[in-house]
Design a protein around this motif. Structure first.
Motif, mmCIF file in Angstrom:
data_model
loop_
_atom_site.group_PDB
_atom_site.id
_atom_site.type_symbol
_atom_site.label_atom_id
_atom_site.label_comp_id
_atom_site.label_asym_id
_atom_site.label_seq_id
_atom_site.Cartn_x
_atom_site.Cartn_y
_atom_site.Cartn_z
ATOM 1 N N VAL A 272 0.839 -1.208 0.000
ATOM 2 C CA VAL A 272 0.000 0.000 0.000
ATOM 3 C C VAL A 272 0.870 1.252 0.000
ATOM 4 O O VAL A 272 0.462 2.317 -0.460
ATOM 5 C CB VAL A 272 -1.009 -0.032 1.180
ATOM 6 N N TRP A 273 2.108 1.112 0.478
ATOM 7 C CA TRP A 273 3.026 2.268 0.562
ATOM 8 C C TRP A 273 3.889 2.422 -0.695
ATOM 9 O O TRP A 273 4.840 3.198 -0.707
ATOM 10 C CB TRP A 273 3.910 2.132 1.804
ATOM 11 N N GLN A 274 3.537 1.694 -1.743
ATOM 12 C CA GLN A 274 4.367 1.662 -2.963
ATOM 13 C C GLN A 274 4.788 3.050 -3.460
ATOM 14 O O GLN A 274 5.933 3.262 -3.822
ATOM 15 C CB GLN A 274 3.598 0.945 -4.067
ATOM 16 N N ASP A 275 3.835 3.980 -3.468
ATOM 17 C CA ASP A 275 4.144 5.305 -4.029
ATOM 18 C C ASP A 275 4.362 6.370 -2.955
ATOM 19 O O ASP A 275 4.331 7.554 -3.244
ATOM 20 C CB ASP A 275 2.993 5.770 -4.947
ATOM 21 N N TRP A 276 4.510 5.958 -1.716
ATOM 22 C CA TRP A 276 4.610 6.955 -0.646
ATOM 23 C C TRP A 276 6.034 7.494 -0.533
ATOM 24 O O TRP A 276 6.993 6.717 -0.415
ATOM 25 C CB TRP A 276 4.227 6.354 0.706
ATOM 26 N N GLU A 277 6.115 8.787 -0.457
ATOM 27 C CA GLU A 277 7.393 9.471 -0.229
ATOM 28 C C GLU A 277 8.022 8.973 1.087
ATOM 29 O O GLU A 277 9.223 8.718 1.166
ATOM 30 C CB GLU A 277 7.092 10.982 -0.154
ATOM 31 N N GLU A 278 7.177 8.821 2.124
ATOM 32 C CA GLU A 278 7.670 8.449 3.469
ATOM 33 C C GLU A 278 8.324 7.071 3.496
ATOM 34 O O GLU A 278 9.069 6.754 4.417
ATOM 35 C CB GLU A 278 6.513 8.440 4.490
ATOM 36 N N ALA A 279 7.969 6.234 2.522
ATOM 37 C CA ALA A 279 8.469 4.853 2.552
ATOM 38 C C ALA A 279 9.480 4.585 1.450
ATOM 39 O O ALA A 279 9.893 3.448 1.237
ATOM 40 C CB ALA A 279 7.296 3.877 2.440
ATOM 41 N N LYS A 280 9.900 5.655 0.778
ATOM 42 C CA LYS A 280 10.754 5.551 -0.397
ATOM 43 C C LYS A 280 12.029 4.737 -0.121
ATOM 44 O O LYS A 280 12.405 3.870 -0.886
ATOM 45 C CB LYS A 280 11.147 6.974 -0.811
ATOM 46 N N TYR A 281 12.638 5.047 1.022
ATOM 47 C CA TYR A 281 13.937 4.424 1.277
ATOM 48 C C TYR A 281 13.821 2.979 1.778
ATOM 49 O O TYR A 281 14.807 2.306 2.001
ATOM 50 C CB TYR A 281 14.718 5.265 2.278
ATOM 51 N N LEU A 282 12.587 2.481 1.919
ATOM 52 C CA LEU A 282 12.436 1.069 2.325
ATOM 53 C C LEU A 282 12.813 0.142 1.185
ATOM 54 O O LEU A 282 13.037 -1.043 1.376
ATOM 55 C CB LEU A 282 10.994 0.774 2.754
ATOM 56 N N TYR A 283 12.843 0.684 -0.042
ATOM 57 C CA TYR A 283 13.195 -0.168 -1.180
ATOM 58 C C TYR A 283 14.694 -0.214 -1.393
ATOM 59 O O TYR A 283 15.385 0.736 -1.168
ATOM 60 C CB TYR A 283 12.504 0.362 -2.455
#
Ligand code: AMP
Ligand code: MN
Ligand code: MN
Ligand code: MN
Length: 283
Positions: A272-283
């Motif tokens: 669900v966080w695929q496009d979230w700025e906040e989760a960007k660095y999780l990838y």
């Protein structure tokens, strides 16, 4: 490896044991990097939680867990990235909290009828400024020696057919999803494995939820078993829904799962966080 994102947990604003600040500190200690606070029917902890998250260097996501009635059952819909200042959402949640108070009075009457006195006052004392939930009634009943533990309290007093249970009418599914979306958020079906729906109703729910604009379901949650992770990953895929992940942490000793210990999503899920700025660095 454990996930470093947690998109479902509770503070003292609803039925969690930690204040929003303490909860964020706990999440940080447990290695969580992206956190959503999702108190039941109340967004008033989000401001302080966000400030605490900034201090600890966590990415913070506004959240809420809305109680819904669907086909005479209670479901929980998590809203992520909601705007807590969006007036229709604010007013609707205020009405839900008033409904909780009315329900609590009826629950106390049910308990009084089986000889348990003053449970409304006792539960209000435990809840303090928080909303009143069944968890607070459970704590009252344990603290006063009526039952040995919270698990037994629910079975004996707080579920359908038992003296403290009230068949309450919550918001409709459509209203909850619409409010979440219109406030800029994403609607997520919380812990779908907990509702004991047969396959037909489960599929009907997914279909209706999508048609109202719902976008995701919790695939990995503290209350799913690993085989349910796979089951709901398949359902998400089949209904083109994204997948969410959250511990549903309420506090030490009363949760299905500790924070920071939860599995990652199955690899075939669309987060669900695929496009979230906040989760960007999780990838
Ligand atoms: P309410 O929204 O007031 O009906 O309260 C629901 C909350 O009670 C849930 O969010 C859980 O935190 C808690 N709860 C529900 N069922 C159980 C159970 N069987 N054991 C422990 N806690 C439960
Ligand atoms: Mn709860
Ligand atoms: Mn829930
Ligand atoms: Mn929850």
């Amino acid at each position: 490896m454990s996930a470093t994102i947690d998109l479902h947990c509770h503070s003292t604003i609803s039925d969690g044991l930690y204040s929003p600040e303490a909860l964020v500190a706990h999440a940080h200690k447990q290695g969580v990097k992206v956190l959503a606070l999702t108190d039941h029917d109340d967004t008033s902890g989000l401001g302080v939680a966000r400030q605490a998250a900034e201090q600890h260097g966590l990415q913070f996501i506004n959240g809420v867990e809305i109680s819904v009635t669907w086909k005479k059952r209670t479901l929980h819909i998590v809203g992520l990235k909601v705007d807590p200042e969006y007036t229709p959402l604010k007013s609707a949640l205020t009405a839900v909290r008033q409904g909780r108070l009315d329900r609590a009075k009826l629950m106390a009457e049910g308990l009084e009828a089986v000889g348990i006195k003053d449970s409304l006052e006792g539960t209000q004392t435990i809840a303090g400024n928080s909303i009143i939930t069944r968890s607070h009634f459970a704590r009252f009943l344990v603290d006063n020696g009526h039952v040995k533990d919270v698990k037994t309290v629910f079975k004996k007093y707080l579920v359908k057919g038992k003296p403290g249970f009230v068949d309450h009418q919550w918001m409709s599914l459509q209203e909850a999803v619409t409010l979440i979306r219109d406030s800029g958020g994403t609607a997520v079906i919380a812990h779908p494995g907990r509702y004991d729906l047969g396959m037909v109703n489960m599929h009907l729910l997914m279909h209706e939820f999508r048609s109202h604009g719902g976008e995701a379901i919790e695939v990995v949650t503290g209350s799913h078993t690993p085989s349910q992770y796979e089951q709901f990953a398949k359902i998400a895929h089949r209904f083109s829904l994204k997948a969410s992940l959250g511990s549903d942490f309420h506090g030490p000793g009363i949760s299905y799962m500790e924070m920071g210990c939860i599995s990652e999503l199955p690899s075939d899920c669309v987060p669900v966080w695929q496009d979230w700025e906040e989760a960007k660095y999780l990838y």
